[in-house]
Structures are given as C-alpha cells and as structure tokens.
Design an enzyme around this catalytic site. Structure first.
Site, PDB file in Angstrom:
ATOM      1  N   GLY A 112       0.811  -1.211   0.000  1.00 46.92           N
ATOM      2  CA  GLY A 112       0.000   0.000   0.000  1.00 46.92           C
ATOM      3  C   GLY A 112       0.839   1.254   0.000  1.00 46.92           C
ATOM      4  CB  THR A 149       0.495   4.002  -4.743  1.00 44.27           C
ATOM      5  OG1 THR A 149      -0.784   3.796  -4.137  1.00 44.27           O
ATOM      6  CG2 THR A 149       0.974   2.714  -5.394  1.00 44.27           C
ATOM      7  CB  SER A 150      -1.182   7.606  -1.858  1.00 44.10           C
ATOM      8  OG  SER A 150      -2.125   6.663  -1.373  1.00 44.10           O
ATOM      9  N   GLY A 151       0.011   8.329   0.761  1.00 43.04           N
ATOM     10  CA  GLY A 151      -0.177   8.384   2.209  1.00 43.04           C
ATOM     11  C   GLY A 151       1.019   7.920   3.021  1.00 43.04           C
ATOM     12  CB  ILE A 152       1.145   6.198   6.325  1.00 42.80           C
ATOM     13  CG1 ILE A 152       0.498   7.301   7.169  1.00 42.80           C
ATOM     14  CG2 ILE A 152       2.197   5.458   7.150  1.00 42.80           C
ATOM     15  CD1 ILE A 152      -0.285   6.785   8.363  1.00 42.80           C
ATOM     16  N   GLY A 153       2.141   4.946   3.537  1.00 44.79           N
ATOM     17  CA  GLY A 153       2.962   3.962   2.843  1.00 44.79           C
ATOM     18  C   GLY A 153       4.003   4.609   1.949  1.00 44.79           C
ATOM     19  CE1 TYR A 202      -7.981   1.728   9.758  1.00 44.54           C
ATOM     20  CE2 TYR A 202      -8.467   2.927  11.776  1.00 44.54           C
ATOM     21  CZ  TYR A 202      -7.589   2.597  10.759  1.00 44.54           C
ATOM     22  OH  TYR A 202      -6.329   3.125  10.756  1.00 44.54           O
TER      23      TYR A 202
END
Length: 265
Positions: free
Chosen positions: A14, A16-20, A154
């Site tokens: 994961g 491709t964006s954000g925290i990753g 979640y």
C-alpha cells in the site's frame, strides 16, 4: 545516529500514497532498495516517479498486485521472492455506523487490513530467518487500542494487527528477525482529506484546518492537537527497519500525538 539500509530490500504494501509512500521515501533515503506495491499500474508508476524526482539515485522497483487476495500476494511474491524489510502498511478505513456495515464489508476490511499482512509475513519471514536478519513492521493505529464508536470495523482489524505482530515476534524469538507494530493517530493524508471533504465544505475551513479540527473534536485527548504529518510517522518506521532497532521487538509503538491516554503502550 545513521540509519543505513543500503544493502537491504524493503517491500512496502500500500505504498502508492499516504503513510505507505512516506515510509517508502524514508527507507529509500536510508539507502534501501524499495519495492512500491499498489493495485493500479498508474499509481505505482506515479509513486516511483515522485520518489525518483525527490531522491535522485534512489533504488526503486514496482509491483502491481491486489494484496487483499491470495492471488495478488502470489503475484508480489513471484516478482519479489525475498525481502529484508517488510512493512505491512496496506489498509482501508471509513466512518460508518456499526448497524450499517454488512458482512461482506467486514470481510473486505479483514482481507485488506489483516490477511494481507499475515500472508506476506508468512512468506517473507521464512527467508529472513534463513539469513538470520529481518524486520517486519505492521502499521496498526491508535484505533486498534481505543476503538472509535464510528469506525468499529476498522478498529477491530487494527487490533488484529497488534495481535498478529506480537504473536509473530514470539514465534521468531532468537532468529534475528524483529516484529513490531506502529500506532499512528490521525495523519494528514489524501484519505483523511477525502473523509473530511464534506465537513470542510460545510465549515469553510481548508482541508488541513478541518483535519486539525477533527483531531481536536473527535480525538480530544490528543496532546499535539493536530493531525500528524506523514514524515512524522514514517520516521519511526524507518528506525524500526534499521539495524539500530535490534533490541526492539514484540512492541506496539505509538506515534499518535498522545491520543491514547495511558502510561503504557
């Protein structure tokens, strides 16, 4: 303190964006060869292009795979059979009332947020053990400890991340492979921006202002009283991926801005 990962290969799910993507950038900055993984080719290509522009000379590879499925995990493993560092970052979230979430959505959250990390860890941990060194990191959440009433599905999956991480650390005792979890709090990402888009439109605040207001109202125990930046979360993950963290394993380390109001964890 020098975080040198120049001889290591890191797989970040994961990413491709954000925290990753932030963790991938941090690992690449430390010299690791970083494998970017996402469901869509355009997302993977864009992430690699972004990192290459910011970090000339960075060692980057990409794999397109849907890690919510066994087949997608097999695709990644076929492309990247070994890794020194595995960051189980892939995750989804939403804010839905408990009574409106059907069974299939619960299962989808479990497949994405939990089983992806279980499957990847089951494979990569074996080669790490064989070489006597490795790092596995699960990106959990403060919501896995203090489960929010409006994000129960979640929160449950993030609690599962903590359980898997702690149990696997025990299973790998004495092997040279460490397993840890990090617990971010609300973090300024595109995902949070999208979740709060309607609220921002109604309030007239900028998206970032709305994110900080969300923290103050929905996570009032926050000590920093704002959303964290991605780099603030990524820094902890990079340390845990480094040789310097060799005595840290089986831990759940908070980077939540003080949201969880407790002396421990």
């Amino acid at each position: 303190m020098k975080l040198d990962l120049s001889s290591r290969v890191a797989v970040v799910s994961g990413s491709t964006s954000g925290i990753g993507l932030g963790i991938a950038k941090g690992l690449a900055t430390a010299g690791a060869t970083v494998v970017i993984v996402g469901r869509k080719a355009e997302g993977v290509d864009s992430a690699i292009a972004t990192l290459a522009a910011e970090l000339p000379g960075a060692k980057l590879r990409g794999v397109v795979a849907d890690l919510s499925t066994r087949e997608g995990v097999d695709t990644l493993i076929a492309a990247e059979p070994t890794a020194d560092v595995l960051v189980n970052n892939l995750g989804i979230f939403n804010d839905k009332d408990f009574f409106t979430v059907p069974d299939d959505e619960w299962m989808h959250f479990y497949n994405v947020n939990v089983l992806s990390g279980v499957r990847l860890s089951r494979h990569y941990a074996q080669t790490m053990m064989a070489q006597g060194w490795g790092r596995i990191i699960f990106v959990s959440s403060e919501s896995g400890v203090a489960i929010p009433g409006d994000m129960i599905n979640y929160g449950v999956t993030k609690s599962a991340n903590l359980a898997v991480s702690h149990g696997l650390a025990k299973r790998l005792a004495g092997t040279g492979v460490t397993v840890n979890a990090i617990l971010p709090g609300p973090t300024w990402t595109e995902g949070l921006k999208e979740m709060l888009a309607d609220a921002a439109a109604q309030s007239g605040r900028t998206p970032r202002e709305q994110a900080d207001e969300f923290v103050r109202t929905s996570r009032p125990s926050s000590i920093i009283q704002r959303a964290a930046d991605v780099d603030e979360v990524a820094n902890l993950a990079v340390y845990l991926a480094s040789p310097l963290s060799s005595a840290t394993t089986g831990a759940a380390l908070r980077v939540d801005g003080g949201v969880v109001d407790t002396l421990a964890m």
